[in-house]
Design a protein around this motif. Structure first.
Motif, PDB file in Angstrom:
ATOM      1  N   GLU A 117       6.913   3.828  -2.375  1.00  0.00           N
ATOM      2  CA  GLU A 117       6.026   2.580  -1.633  1.00  0.00           C
ATOM      3  C   GLU A 117       4.664   2.572  -2.613  1.00  0.00           C
ATOM      4  OE1 GLU A 117       4.567   2.946   2.332  1.00  0.00           O
ATOM      5  OE2 GLU A 117       5.579   1.138   2.758  1.00  0.00           O
ATOM      6  N   ARG A 165       2.934  -4.580   2.194  1.00  0.00           N
ATOM      7  CA  ARG A 165       3.820  -3.461   1.875  1.00  0.00           C
ATOM      8  C   ARG A 165       4.584  -3.629   0.691  1.00  0.00           C
ATOM      9  NH1 ARG A 165       3.383   1.454   5.014  1.00  0.00           N
ATOM     10  NH2 ARG A 165       2.317   1.220   6.738  1.00  0.00           N
ATOM     11  N   SER A 196       7.571  -1.782  -1.964  1.00  0.00           N
ATOM     12  CA  SER A 196       8.340  -0.887  -2.431  1.00  0.00           C
ATOM     13  C   SER A 196       9.039  -1.050  -3.591  1.00  0.00           C
ATOM     14  CB  SER A 196       9.281  -0.168  -1.403  1.00  0.00           C
ATOM     15  OG  SER A 196       8.556   0.221  -0.137  1.00  0.00           O
ATOM     16  N   ARG A 203       0.872   0.163   0.642  1.00  0.00           N
ATOM     17  CA  ARG A 203       1.222   0.986   1.628  1.00  0.00           C
ATOM     18  C   ARG A 203       0.136   0.396   2.869  1.00  0.00           C
ATOM     19  NH1 ARG A 203       0.196   6.365   1.797  1.00  0.00           N
ATOM     20  NH2 ARG A 203      -1.635   6.296   0.434  1.00  0.00           N
TER      21      ARG A 203
END
Ligand code: ADP
Ligand code: MG
Length: 249
Positions: free
Chosen positions: A24, A17, A19, A27
């Motif tokens: 984000e 992940r 961000s 994912r």
């Protein structure tokens, strides 16, 4: 390697992940690439393809998840990121050659500075790789004297000169005039045939289909579909993949 032992996993991405602020962008990506495998990553602009590649060679710090390169967890904070990155070649859309250095120097600077090779050894390796991309005779040229396609082939030779265990390509032909694309793809095809492990972000669907062992379709920060190149491009099962392919084919 014997014919019976499975190819080792070169890169393993698990639950990745990423961000940027609130947004984000990746994912939860899972992706394994075996030695000698060519994985082509396709998908719309903004889907996170470049961010994925940049996380694999730690140009971006993942927000969570892990990445293993040849069985070493490189997302471990104690790992020396520079050492890891040395063994992962990256080729960008913009070739990023040093404009004021010769082609040969471009291919020797990191070998000497990072790998501590002697000038003679670095030049020997550089010339062998320039030969491989068909540009040994341009070793003394300056980048501006070369076409975009030739500059991109120099960028590939430069990356190869670091003896990478993995090569990452981020839309390597997207900035090129159409007539120069074929030579660069030809060099990449030769690399694939020689057994290089590669992750290639590309909009060249014919290349992905012919050279890719596997195609991964990304959209909106997830892997929507992945499988054998022929299957994913020729007979996608997901609606989003179909819609994307209809737009680009
Ligand atoms: P792709 O390569 O598939 O076009 P990217 O990985 O470049 O997608 O970008 C995915 C999303 O992440 C985009 O919305 C982009 O604007 C955003 N993004 C990428 N890099 C950064 C960054 N350094 N800071 C903020 N947002 C970023
Ligand atoms: Mg991109």
């Amino acid at each position: 390697m014997s014919a019976t032992s499975p190819a080792p996993t070169v890169v393993s991405v698990t639950g990745l992940r990423k961000s940027f602020g609130e947004r984000e962008v990746l994912r939860g990506i899972d992706l394994d690439v075996a030695a000698g495998e060519v994985v082509c990553v396709i998908g719309p602009s903004g889907s996170g393809k470049s961010t994925l590649l940049r996380c694999v060679n730690l140009l971006e710090q993942p927000t969570s998840g892990r990445i293993d390169l040849l069985g070493v967890e490189v997302t471990d904070p104690d790992v020396d990121i520079d050492r890891v990155r040395t063994h992962v070649g990256m080729v960008f859309q913009q070739f990023n050659l040093f404009a004021h250095r010769t082609v040969l120097d471009n291919c020797t600077i990191a070998q000497r500075g990072v790998l501590r090779r002697s000038r003679a050894e670095a030049e020997r390796v550089a010339l062998a790789n320039l030969e491989r991309v068909g540009l040994a005779d341009r070793a003394q040229a300056m980048p501006a004297q070369l076409s975009g396609g030739q500059q991109q082939r120099v960028a590939i030779a430069r990356a190869l000169s670091m003896d990478p265990m993995l090569m990452l390509f981020d839309e390597p032909t997207s900035a090129l005039d159409p007539e120069l694309v074929g030579d660069v793809l030809g060099v990449m095809r030769d690399l694939a045939d020689a057994g290089m492990t590669m992750i290639v972000v590309t909009h060249e669907m014919a290349f992905a289909r012919e050279v890719g062992d596997r195609v991964v379709f990304m959209d909106d920060g997830v892997v929507v579909e992945s499988g054998p190149a022929d299957r994913v491009i020729g007979a996608p099962t997901e609606e989003r993949t179909r819609a994307f392919l209809q737009r680009v084919l």
